[in-house]
Design a protein around this motif. Structure first.
Motif, mmCIF file in Angstrom:
data_model
loop_
_atom_site.group_PDB
_atom_site.id
_atom_site.type_symbol
_atom_site.label_atom_id
_atom_site.label_comp_id
_atom_site.label_asym_id
_atom_site.label_seq_id
_atom_site.Cartn_x
_atom_site.Cartn_y
_atom_site.Cartn_z
ATOM 1 N N THR A 24 0.822 -1.205 0.000
ATOM 2 C CA THR A 24 0.000 0.000 0.000
ATOM 3 C C THR A 24 0.856 1.254 0.000
ATOM 4 O O THR A 24 2.017 1.232 0.444
ATOM 5 C CB THR A 24 -0.932 0.014 1.211
ATOM 6 O OG1 THR A 24 -0.165 0.198 2.404
ATOM 7 C CG2 THR A 24 -1.717 -1.287 1.321
ATOM 8 N N SER A 25 0.290 2.327 -0.490
ATOM 9 C CA SER A 25 0.971 3.614 -0.459
ATOM 10 C C SER A 25 -0.067 4.715 -0.418
ATOM 11 O O SER A 25 -1.214 4.518 -0.822
ATOM 12 C CB SER A 25 1.882 3.778 -1.679
ATOM 13 O OG SER A 25 1.139 3.704 -2.878
ATOM 14 N N THR A 28 -1.553 5.573 5.886
ATOM 15 C CA THR A 28 -0.911 4.864 7.002
ATOM 16 C C THR A 28 -1.686 3.596 7.279
ATOM 17 O O THR A 28 -2.846 3.637 7.692
ATOM 18 C CB THR A 28 -0.882 5.754 8.255
ATOM 19 O OG1 THR A 28 -0.181 6.959 7.946
ATOM 20 C CG2 THR A 28 -0.180 5.036 9.403
ATOM 21 N N LEU A 29 -1.026 2.464 7.060
ATOM 22 C CA LEU A 29 -1.700 1.168 7.156
ATOM 23 C C LEU A 29 -2.259 0.903 8.553
ATOM 24 O O LEU A 29 -3.264 0.206 8.699
ATOM 25 C CB LEU A 29 -0.719 0.062 6.750
ATOM 26 C CG LEU A 29 -1.266 -1.346 6.601
ATOM 27 C CD1 LEU A 29 -2.409 -1.386 5.585
ATOM 28 C CD2 LEU A 29 -0.147 -2.301 6.211
ATOM 29 N N ASN A 71 3.236 -3.219 9.227
ATOM 30 C CA ASN A 71 2.931 -1.804 9.063
ATOM 31 C C ASN A 71 4.157 -1.001 8.642
ATOM 32 O O ASN A 71 4.028 -0.011 7.909
ATOM 33 C CB ASN A 71 2.346 -1.243 10.353
ATOM 34 C CG ASN A 71 0.950 -1.764 10.625
ATOM 35 O OD1 ASN A 71 0.302 -2.351 9.760
ATOM 36 N ND2 ASN A 71 0.480 -1.570 11.847
ATOM 37 N N ASN A 74 4.251 -1.269 5.085
ATOM 38 C CA ASN A 74 2.976 -0.933 4.447
ATOM 39 C C ASN A 74 2.442 -2.081 3.597
ATOM 40 O O ASN A 74 1.895 -1.866 2.509
ATOM 41 C CB ASN A 74 3.122 0.325 3.577
ATOM 42 C CG ASN A 74 3.424 1.556 4.405
ATOM 43 O OD1 ASN A 74 2.837 1.780 5.444
ATOM 44 N ND2 ASN A 74 4.376 2.349 3.933
#
Length: 123
Positions: A24-25, A28-29, A71, A74
């Motif tokens: 993910t990007s 904030t996971l 996390n 991500n």
């Protein structure tokens, strides 16, 4: 830009393993729930697993698939073991910002989706 990108799909024999990644990007996971879903040809999209404060699985993958998250990277992972031909599908990850809570398996609970990665289980 908010993105979810799946990787790790491929061809595997029955009984084999694959590990999918959802990178993910743009957010904030820590404060999102992430779900894995799949869609086989001619079938509706179905839930597989999700993770937030807890993790959850549909019955058909319970004990064979494991969801986890890193996390710091991500990334959310889906470790798939003891794969069966009926696991063949395009696998999607999806995300939704939520307060820390139990994750939801229903695809309608997610607004953000990746493009999918093909998993084929065949001898």
């Amino acid at each position: 830009q908010l993105q979810l990108v799946e990787s790790g799909g491929g061809l595997v024999q029955p009984g084999g393993s694959l590990k999918l990644s959802c990178t993910t990007s743009g957010f904030t996971l820590d404060f999102w729930m992430i779900g894995w879903f799949r869609q086989a040809p001619g079938k509706e999209r179905e839930s597989v697993s999700c993770i937030s404060m807890n993790d959850n699985y549909v019955e058909s993958v319970q004990g064979r698939f494991t969801i986890s998250r890193d996390n710091a990277k991500n990334t959310v992972y889906l470790q798939m073991d003891f794969l069966k031909p009926e696991d063949t599908a395009v696998y999607y990850c999806a995300g939704q910002p939520v307060p820390p809570s139990q994750c939801e398996l229903h695809p309608g609970s997610y607004d953000y989706w990746g493009q999918g990665t093909q998993v084929t289980v065949s001898s």
